[in-house]
Design a protein around this motif. Structure first.
Motif, short mmCIF file in Angstrom:
data_model
loop_
_atom_site.label_atom_id
_atom_site.label_comp_id
_atom_site.label_asym_id
_atom_site.label_seq_id
_atom_site.Cartn_x
_atom_site.Cartn_y
_atom_site.Cartn_z
N GLN A 1 0.84 -1.19 0.00
CA GLN A 1 0.00 0.00 0.00
C GLN A 1 0.89 1.25 0.00
OE1 GLN A 1 -3.16 -0.51 -0.19
NE2 GLN A 1 -4.24 1.36 0.43
N MET A 2 0.55 2.18 -0.85
CA MET A 2 1.29 3.45 -0.90
C MET A 2 0.45 4.54 -0.26
SD MET A 2 2.56 5.62 -4.24
CE MET A 2 4.13 4.81 -4.57
N GLN A 3 1.08 5.35 0.57
CA GLN A 3 0.42 6.51 1.15
C GLN A 3 1.00 7.76 0.53
OE1 GLN A 3 1.73 4.03 3.50
NE2 GLN A 3 -0.27 3.08 3.21
N LEU A 4 0.11 8.70 0.20
CA LEU A 4 0.50 9.97 -0.41
C LEU A 4 -0.06 11.10 0.43
CD1 LEU A 4 -0.37 9.09 -4.12
CD2 LEU A 4 1.89 9.04 -3.06
N VAL A 5 0.78 12.05 0.79
CA VAL A 5 0.37 13.18 1.61
C VAL A 5 0.80 14.47 0.94
CG1 VAL A 5 0.50 14.29 3.85
CG2 VAL A 5 0.53 11.79 3.71
N GLU A 6 -0.18 15.27 0.54
CA GLU A 6 0.11 16.56 -0.09
C GLU A 6 0.26 17.65 0.96
OE1 GLU A 6 -3.10 14.57 -2.79
OE2 GLU A 6 -2.70 14.85 -0.65
N SER A 7 1.02 18.66 0.59
CA SER A 7 1.17 19.85 1.43
C SER A 7 1.55 21.01 0.53
CB SER A 7 2.22 19.62 2.52
OG SER A 7 3.48 19.35 1.94
N GLY A 8 1.50 22.22 1.10
CA GLY A 8 1.95 23.39 0.38
C GLY A 8 0.85 24.27 -0.19
N GLY A 9 -0.39 23.83 -0.05
CA GLY A 9 -1.48 24.65 -0.54
C GLY A 9 -1.65 25.91 0.31
N GLY A 10 -2.50 26.80 -0.18
CA GLY A 10 -2.75 28.03 0.57
C GLY A 10 -3.50 29.03 -0.28
N SER A 11 -3.52 30.26 0.20
CA SER A 11 -4.21 31.35 -0.51
C SER A 11 -3.19 32.35 -1.02
CB SER A 11 -5.19 32.04 0.44
OG SER A 11 -6.20 31.14 0.86
N VAL A 12 -3.30 32.69 -2.29
CA VAL A 12 -2.40 33.67 -2.90
C VAL A 12 -3.20 34.59 -3.80
CG1 VAL A 12 -0.37 32.19 -2.84
CG2 VAL A 12 -1.85 32.16 -4.84
N GLN A 13 -2.60 35.70 -4.15
CA GLN A 13 -3.23 36.61 -5.10
C GLN A 13 -2.87 36.20 -6.52
OE1 GLN A 13 -2.16 40.64 -3.89
NE2 GLN A 13 -4.10 40.78 -2.78
N SER A 14 -3.68 36.65 -7.45
CA SER A 14 -3.44 36.38 -8.86
C SER A 14 -2.02 36.82 -9.24
CB SER A 14 -4.47 37.13 -9.71
OG SER A 14 -4.29 36.87 -11.07
N GLY A 15 -1.32 35.95 -9.95
CA GLY A 15 0.05 36.22 -10.33
C GLY A 15 1.07 35.64 -9.37
N GLY A 16 0.61 35.14 -8.24
CA GLY A 16 1.49 34.59 -7.23
C GLY A 16 1.94 33.17 -7.55
N SER A 17 2.71 32.62 -6.61
CA SER A 17 3.28 31.29 -6.79
C SER A 17 3.06 30.44 -5.54
CB SER A 17 4.79 31.39 -7.06
OG SER A 17 5.05 32.14 -8.23
N LEU A 18 3.01 29.14 -5.77
CA LEU A 18 2.97 28.16 -4.68
C LEU A 18 3.72 26.93 -5.13
CD1 LEU A 18 -0.75 28.18 -3.44
CD2 LEU A 18 1.25 28.88 -2.12
N ARG A 19 4.25 26.19 -4.16
CA ARG A 19 4.90 24.92 -4.47
C ARG A 19 4.23 23.83 -3.65
NH1 ARG A 19 10.71 22.51 -2.65
NH2 ARG A 19 11.26 21.36 -4.54
N LEU A 20 3.63 22.90 -4.34
CA LEU A 20 2.99 21.76 -3.69
C LEU A 20 3.98 20.61 -3.58
CD1 LEU A 20 -0.49 21.72 -5.46
CD2 LEU A 20 0.27 23.09 -3.50
#
Length: 125
Positions: A1-20
């Protein structure tokens, strides 16, 4: 069984950046086609990008030139660098693992065996 856990989401303004990030355990992601999907309210889950088991990278047209998928096999982690974010990128983002090489079938949800719980990305105008 493989477990996957995402992180790095959030709220940004248009034109911004995020890394998941998507941390995997149980199996090595190098043997899988790893994908990022997203689901906006009232819409179906759609493919964003994939990192196939042979190293081939594919993107949905709507993110080409803005998002970059990568993976670190030593850390068993998948990433999605998102830049020039738009309000229409608002969604819950999921990572997924599909056995072997998926090729152009990467876009189909049913090809993936394992899914993370998702991380919310909200882009305001």
């Amino acid at each position: 069984q493989m477990q996957l856990v995402e992180s790095g989401g959030g709220s940004v303004q248009s034109g911004g950046s995020l890394r998941l990030s998507c941390a995997a355990s149980g199996y090595s992601i190098s043997s899988y086609c790893m994908g990022w999907f997203r689901q906006a309210p009232g819409k179906e889950r759609e493919g964003v990008a994939s990192f196939d088991s042979d190293g081939t990278i594919r993107y949905a047209d709507f993110v080409k030139g803005r998002f970059t998928i990568s993976q670190d096999n030593a850390k068993n982690t998948l990433y999605l660098q998102m830049t020039s974010l738009k309000p229409e990128d608002t969604a819950v983002y999921f990572c997924a693992a599909g056995s072997g090489r998926l090729g152009f079938s990467w876009i189909f949800r049913y090809q993936y065996t394992y899914w993370g719980q998702g991380t919310q990305v909200t882009v305001s105008s």
